[in-house]
Write a protein that holds these residues in place. Sequence first.
Motif, PDB file in Angstrom:
ATOM      1  N   MET A   1       7.185  73.501  47.971  1.00 15.15           N
ATOM      2  CA  MET A   1       6.309  72.722  47.132  1.00 15.15           C
ATOM      3  C   MET A   1       5.363  71.928  48.030  1.00 15.15           C
ATOM      4  O   MET A   1       5.789  71.274  48.965  1.00 15.15           O
ATOM      5  N   LYS A   2       4.097  72.017  47.727  1.00 15.09           N
ATOM      6  CA  LYS A   2       3.074  71.284  48.469  1.00 15.09           C
ATOM      7  C   LYS A   2       2.313  70.415  47.473  1.00 15.09           C
ATOM      8  O   LYS A   2       1.977  70.866  46.381  1.00 15.09           O
ATOM      9  N   GLY A   3       2.062  69.163  47.861  1.00 17.28           N
ATOM     10  CA  GLY A   3       1.344  68.280  46.962  1.00 17.28           C
ATOM     11  C   GLY A   3       0.727  67.114  47.706  1.00 17.28           C
ATOM     12  O   GLY A   3       0.718  67.075  48.928  1.00 17.28           O
ATOM     13  N   THR A   4       0.214  66.158  46.940  1.00 14.56           N
ATOM     14  CA  THR A   4      -0.466  65.000  47.507  1.00 14.56           C
ATOM     15  C   THR A   4       0.045  63.743  46.823  1.00 14.56           C
ATOM     16  O   THR A   4       0.229  63.728  45.605  1.00 14.56           O
ATOM     17  N   VAL A   5       0.226  62.689  47.620  1.00 14.53           N
ATOM     18  CA  VAL A   5       0.642  61.395  47.085  1.00 14.53           C
ATOM     19  C   VAL A   5      -0.531  60.436  47.236  1.00 14.53           C
ATOM     20  O   VAL A   5      -1.073  60.264  48.333  1.00 14.53           O
ATOM     21  N   LEU A   6      -0.934  59.833  46.102  1.00 12.78           N
ATOM     22  CA  LEU A   6      -2.081  58.924  46.087  1.00 12.78           C
ATOM     23  C   LEU A   6      -1.679  57.559  45.540  1.00 12.78           C
ATOM     24  O   LEU A   6      -0.757  57.449  44.731  1.00 12.78           O
ATOM     25  N   ASN A   7      -2.428  56.544  45.958  1.00 13.57           N
ATOM     26  CA  ASN A   7      -2.286  55.196  45.406  1.00 13.57           C
ATOM     27  C   ASN A   7      -2.845  55.229  43.989  1.00 13.57           C
ATOM     28  O   ASN A   7      -3.986  55.639  43.785  1.00 13.57           O
ATOM     29  N   LYS A   8      -2.068  54.784  43.015  1.00 17.39           N
ATOM     30  CA  LYS A   8      -2.481  54.870  41.613  1.00 17.39           C
ATOM     31  C   LYS A   8      -3.717  54.021  41.320  1.00 17.39           C
ATOM     32  O   LYS A   8      -4.555  54.400  40.508  1.00 17.39           O
ATOM     33  N   GLU A   9      -3.853  52.881  42.002  1.00 13.92           N
ATOM     34  CA  GLU A   9      -4.970  51.977  41.730  1.00 13.92           C
ATOM     35  C   GLU A   9      -6.258  52.396  42.439  1.00 13.92           C
ATOM     36  O   GLU A   9      -7.344  52.242  41.906  1.00 13.92           O
TER      37      GLU A   9
ATOM     38  N   ILE B   1       5.903  67.184  38.323  1.00 14.32           N
ATOM     39  CA  ILE B   1       4.994  67.308  39.468  1.00 14.32           C
ATOM     40  C   ILE B   1       4.083  68.519  39.273  1.00 14.32           C
ATOM     41  O   ILE B   1       2.880  68.447  39.491  1.00 14.32           O
ATOM     42  N   LYS B   2       4.678  69.619  38.815  1.00 16.42           N
ATOM     43  CA  LYS B   2       3.893  70.836  38.555  1.00 16.42           C
ATOM     44  C   LYS B   2       2.853  70.574  37.466  1.00 16.42           C
ATOM     45  O   LYS B   2       1.696  70.973  37.593  1.00 16.42           O
ATOM     46  N   ASP B   3       3.250  69.891  36.385  1.00 11.97           N
ATOM     47  CA  ASP B   3       2.339  69.589  35.275  1.00 11.97           C
ATOM     48  C   ASP B   3       1.171  68.709  35.716  1.00 11.97           C
ATOM     49  O   ASP B   3       0.096  68.754  35.118  1.00 11.97           O
ATOM     50  N   ALA B   4       1.384  67.899  36.752  1.00  8.84           N
ATOM     51  CA  ALA B   4       0.330  67.006  37.263  1.00  8.84           C
ATOM     52  C   ALA B   4      -0.451  67.659  38.405  1.00  8.84           C
ATOM     53  O   ALA B   4      -1.095  66.964  39.198  1.00  8.84           O
ATOM     54  N   ASN B   5      -0.382  68.984  38.496  1.00  8.87           N
ATOM     55  CA  ASN B   5      -1.084  69.747  39.541  1.00  8.87           C
ATOM     56  C   ASN B   5      -0.694  69.307  40.948  1.00  8.87           C
ATOM     57  O   ASN B   5      -1.523  69.279  41.851  1.00  8.87           O
ATOM     58  N   TYR B   6       0.578  68.931  41.112  1.00 10.21           N
ATOM     59  CA  TYR B   6       1.147  68.561  42.411  1.00 10.21           C
ATOM     60  C   TYR B   6       0.477  67.330  43.017  1.00 10.21           C
ATOM     61  O   TYR B   6       0.409  67.187  44.234  1.00 10.21           O
ATOM     62  N   ILE B   7      -0.023  66.456  42.151  1.00  8.21           N
ATOM     63  CA  ILE B   7      -0.566  65.166  42.599  1.00  8.21           C
ATOM     64  C   ILE B   7       0.350  64.085  42.032  1.00  8.21           C
ATOM     65  O   ILE B   7       0.589  64.023  40.827  1.00  8.21           O
TER      66      ILE B   7
ATOM     67  N   VAL C   1      -0.709  64.325  52.137  1.00  4.35           N
ATOM     68  CA  VAL C   1      -0.228  65.670  51.809  1.00  4.35           C
ATOM     69  C   VAL C   1       1.220  65.836  52.289  1.00  4.35           C
ATOM     70  O   VAL C   1       1.573  65.406  53.384  1.00  4.35           O
ATOM     71  N   PHE C   2       2.036  66.459  51.445  1.00  4.33           N
ATOM     72  CA  PHE C   2       3.422  66.753  51.824  1.00  4.33           C
ATOM     73  C   PHE C   2       3.720  68.227  51.588  1.00  4.33           C
ATOM     74  O   PHE C   2       3.098  68.876  50.743  1.00  4.33           O
ATOM     75  N   LYS C   3       4.679  68.750  52.358  1.00  2.75           N
ATOM     76  CA  LYS C   3       5.179  70.108  52.175  1.00  2.75           C
ATOM     77  C   LYS C   3       6.696  70.015  52.166  1.00  2.75           C
ATOM     78  O   LYS C   3       7.320  69.774  53.184  1.00  2.75           O
ATOM     79  N   LEU C   4       7.277  70.184  50.987  1.00  2.40           N
ATOM     80  CA  LEU C   4       8.718  70.126  50.817  1.00  2.40           C
ATOM     81  C   LEU C   4       9.253  71.546  50.854  1.00  2.40           C
ATOM     82  O   LEU C   4       8.890  72.375  50.017  1.00  2.40           O
ATOM     83  N   LYS C   5      10.094  71.837  51.843  1.00  3.99           N
ATOM     84  CA  LYS C   5      10.599  73.201  52.043  1.00  3.99           C
ATOM     85  C   LYS C   5      11.818  73.472  51.162  1.00  3.99           C
ATOM     86  O   LYS C   5      12.447  72.548  50.660  1.00  3.99           O
ATOM     87  N   ASN C   6      12.143  74.752  51.030  1.00  6.19           N
ATOM     88  CA  ASN C   6      13.334  75.220  50.316  1.00  6.19           C
ATOM     89  C   ASN C   6      13.378  74.723  48.865  1.00  6.19           C
ATOM     90  O   ASN C   6      14.401  74.245  48.397  1.00  6.19           O
ATOM     91  N   THR C   7      12.277  74.844  48.167  1.00  8.73           N
ATOM     92  CA  THR C   7      12.230  74.381  46.774  1.00  8.73           C
ATOM     93  C   THR C   7      12.115  75.522  45.767  1.00  8.73           C
ATOM     94  O   THR C   7      12.098  75.277  44.562  1.00  8.73           O
TER      95      THR C   7
END
Length: 139
Positions: free
Chosen positions: A1-9, A67-73, A35-41
């Motif tokens: 799984m690859k995604g991005t973590v953002l500050n909500k504000e 997470i998938k529903d939020a387009n990995y953001i 950006v994160f890459k979580l292995k073995n998912t």
Amino acid sequence: MKGTVLNKETNKPVDNASISVVNTSNGTFTNARGVFKLKNTSGLSPLTKIKFSSLGYKTLVTTVQSIKDANYIVYLESNAEKLKEVVVSSNKKLKKILVFKYWQKCHLVYQTSDLQLLTINYMLPQGIYLLLKKMKKEL
């Protein structure tokens, strides 16, 4: 799984956030771009819980499906709390101490006999360095 973590504000990336699959040792961190890459998912159930945390932010536990529903953001909320004012005081007089480490480098320490308060690093021109070195001998 690859995604991005953002500050909500601010929508800015949250770097060095911790991401882990709950109740496992599987985890990772975000890079400077969030950006994160979580292995073995690939075998995870859509209901598997993923935990996101970072200093200064509220911890978020959500599901793989969310997470998938939020387009990995993933958005983390700031956890800014007002703290009560802390006053450190002493009835002892501050004393200046110059400590020299390398040629033309020193740091200035303000302290009382029982409490070090502040250290400031300096890069000094040679003339000032020699003057301060002479002053140190006089302290």
